[in-house]
Design a protein around this motif. Structure first.
Motif, short mmCIF file in Angstrom:
data_model
loop_
_atom_site.label_atom_id
_atom_site.label_comp_id
_atom_site.label_asym_id
_atom_site.label_seq_id
_atom_site.Cartn_x
_atom_site.Cartn_y
_atom_site.Cartn_z
N GLU A 1 -28.94 -1.10 -9.12
CA GLU A 1 -27.57 -0.60 -8.90
C GLU A 1 -26.56 -1.75 -9.25
N ALA A 2 -27.20 -2.98 -8.66
CA ALA A 2 -26.05 -4.12 -8.89
C ALA A 2 -25.61 -4.32 -10.31
N TYR B 1 -35.94 -0.65 -1.65
CA TYR B 1 -34.85 -1.93 -1.43
C TYR B 1 -35.61 -3.23 -1.73
N PRO C 1 -21.55 4.53 -4.26
CA PRO C 1 -22.44 3.84 -3.60
C PRO C 1 -22.76 4.79 -2.39
N PRO D 1 -27.96 -2.06 1.71
CA PRO D 1 -28.50 -2.98 0.47
C PRO D 1 -28.50 -2.28 -0.79
N ALA D 2 -28.16 -2.82 -1.97
CA ALA D 2 -28.15 -2.49 -3.30
C ALA D 2 -29.64 -2.90 -3.87
N GLN E 1 -21.85 -0.50 3.84
CA GLN E 1 -22.80 -0.63 2.65
C GLN E 1 -24.20 -0.94 2.93
N GLY F 1 -21.92 -4.70 -2.46
CA GLY F 1 -23.26 -4.75 -3.23
C GLY F 1 -23.31 -5.97 -4.34
#
Length: 451
Positions: free
Chosen positions: A244-245, A391, A254, A239-240, A237, A207
């Motif tokens: 979240e990042a 997202y 995650p 997409p963050a 994973q 991420g």
């Protein structure tokens, strides 16, 4: 070169237990490029600092290709933090990097206040900030000036990181990012470096907004290795979001981890013992399955020989005890063709697989899995396209290799068609934090044979 780790957690001297290095003495280690020392310049209940000092022996350094004759002796390697320091860190703090502590296991699993200082680091303030800030660190850098008669700043900075993180996470950040900033590894980068990167970057690298740069530099700009590493990261994973990042420490698991947990929970629910991981990729789910003794036979299947090689490395098949190794097999096969090796299993998993199949080829996969292999249970997960609006910045589908992404209604219709055609009962669940309007990010179907 020097690196210090400081904590004000009380009692601060517990840092010695986490690093497995007693504060009352100097610890000495021979490393390939010189000698590493661990010492404690301060060790009280209120504040404790561990220092890693690497004394580089120029005679053990290998001059870079096309460098001048005395470059082995005239260079910045003994002073500026680099891949040499990362390698020394991996050797002397091996247990701490794994998050293992026999004496303080609860503390090893908890975030604690940390300050990390690197007096001389190759890099710019901008790049250092871009690399460490998304991981929850407060970053303070000071450019190191050149000699007064020259004027200006050098290409080095003094770095200070402050935050509350697990010590293992902090050390893994350094292990990966010091060589990235250095961008000049002191050893040949082989394919097994991908496994090191994925292992040390687990939980944060996928991420990270600079993951492409990190992978490229860590793998010494070797295009094939970088491509493979990024493919494995993307497959593991979602997409963050920006939020979240930026979460620093006690963030939620995650989505990839939640998905694996949901799949294993479904397999446990139906008491499956012999399990197929169809489209196993680099072995993310296989690694989790192996840890659960309920699963007595585990087969990973994928069309990509490279993915199977990565899965074997990730599982460390060559190092497992014989009894453990006998539980696991990896086979190369195309899921759109009938394969007798896949028959007679309790359960099969298609985790984030079907969306990578061209829609005209999907009936062939259905016939091969539900018709020919016909396991007692099939667990399927796939993205919920309705959730993609959450997202930020995502244009199109979640992965460049996705052939389609279904709404909840489309997935339900497909699952109902499978159940009628092949004699399965199906239930559908969401995986990940649900939204009232768009549902969960991942949708899961649990098929159980009825006839």
């Amino acid at each position: 070169m020097l690196l210090t780790v400081t904590t004000t957690h009380r009692p601060a001297t517990d840092l010695g237990y986490l690093l497995v290095k007693h504060p009352d003495r100097v610890h000495t280690f021979d490393v390939p490029t010189g000698t590493a020392y661990v010492m404690y310049p301060e060790a009280t209940d209120d504040r404790c600092t561990a220092a890693l000092l690497l004394d580089v022996d120029p005679r053990r350094l290998r001059a870079q290709k096309d460098a001048f004759e005395l470059s082995q002796y005239v260079n910045d390697r003994p002073y500026a933090a680099s891949s040499l320091l990362a390698s020394a860190l991996a050797k002397v703090f091996r247990s701490a990097l794994r998050g293992a502590s026999k004496d303080r296991p609860k503390l090893a699993a908890a975030p604690i206040p940390l300050q990390i200082r690197v007096p001389v680091l190759r890099g710019t303030t901008d790049l250092v900030t871009r690399l460490f800030t998304p991981l929850g660190w407060a970053v303070d850098t000071a450019p190191i000036p050149l000699e007064p008669e020259i004027g200006g700043s050098s290409r080095y900075v003094e770095l200070s990181l402050t935050g509350e993180l697990r010590l293992a996470d902090a050390l893994n950040h350094l292990y990966v990012l010091l060589p990235v900033l250095d961008d000049a590894k002191h050893y040949w980068v082989a394919p097994d470096e991908i496994e090191k990167l994925l292992r040390s970057g687990e939980g944060w690298l996928a991420g990270h907004p600079e993951k492409v740069l990190i992978a490229r530099r860590y793998l010494a700009h070797r295009r094939a290795l970088t491509t493979t590493a990024l493919q494995l990261l993307e497959a593991d994973q979602e997409p963050a979001t920006e939020e979240e990042a930026e979460l620093p420490v006690a963030r939620k698991a995650p989505l990839a981890e939640q998905r694996r947990d949901a799949v294993i929970a479904a397999l446990t629910e139906v008491n499956a013992a012999r399990v197929l991981d169809l489209g196993c990729g680099g072995g993310a789910l296989l690694t989790a399955l192996v840890k659960n003794r309920q699963f007595t036979e585990i087969v990973g299947a994928d069309v990509s020989s490279r993915a199977l090689e990565m899965a074997a490395r990730r599982l460390r098949l060559d190092r497992l005890p014989e009894r453990q190794r006998d539980r696991i097999r990896l086979i190369q096969t195309a899921l759109t063709y009938r394969d007798d090796r896949l028959r007679d299993f309790d359960a099969a998993v298609l985790m984030e697989v079907i969306e990578h199949v061209d829609l005209p080829r999907l009936p062939a996969l259905e016939a091969a899995v539900f018709g020919h292999a016909r396991p007692g249970t099939v667990v399927v997960t796939t993205p919920n396209v309705e959730y993609n609006v959450h997202y930020e910045g995502l244009a199109g589908m979640r992965h460049s290799d996705h052939r389609f992404e279904w709404t909840r209604a489309e997935f339900a219709a497909w699952a109902e068609s499978i159940s009628k055609t092949y004699g399965y009962a199906v239930t559908i669940r969401g995986v990940g934090d649900p939204d009232e309007t768009t549902g969960s990010p991942t949708q899961l179907a649990l098929f159980q044979v009825t006839a």
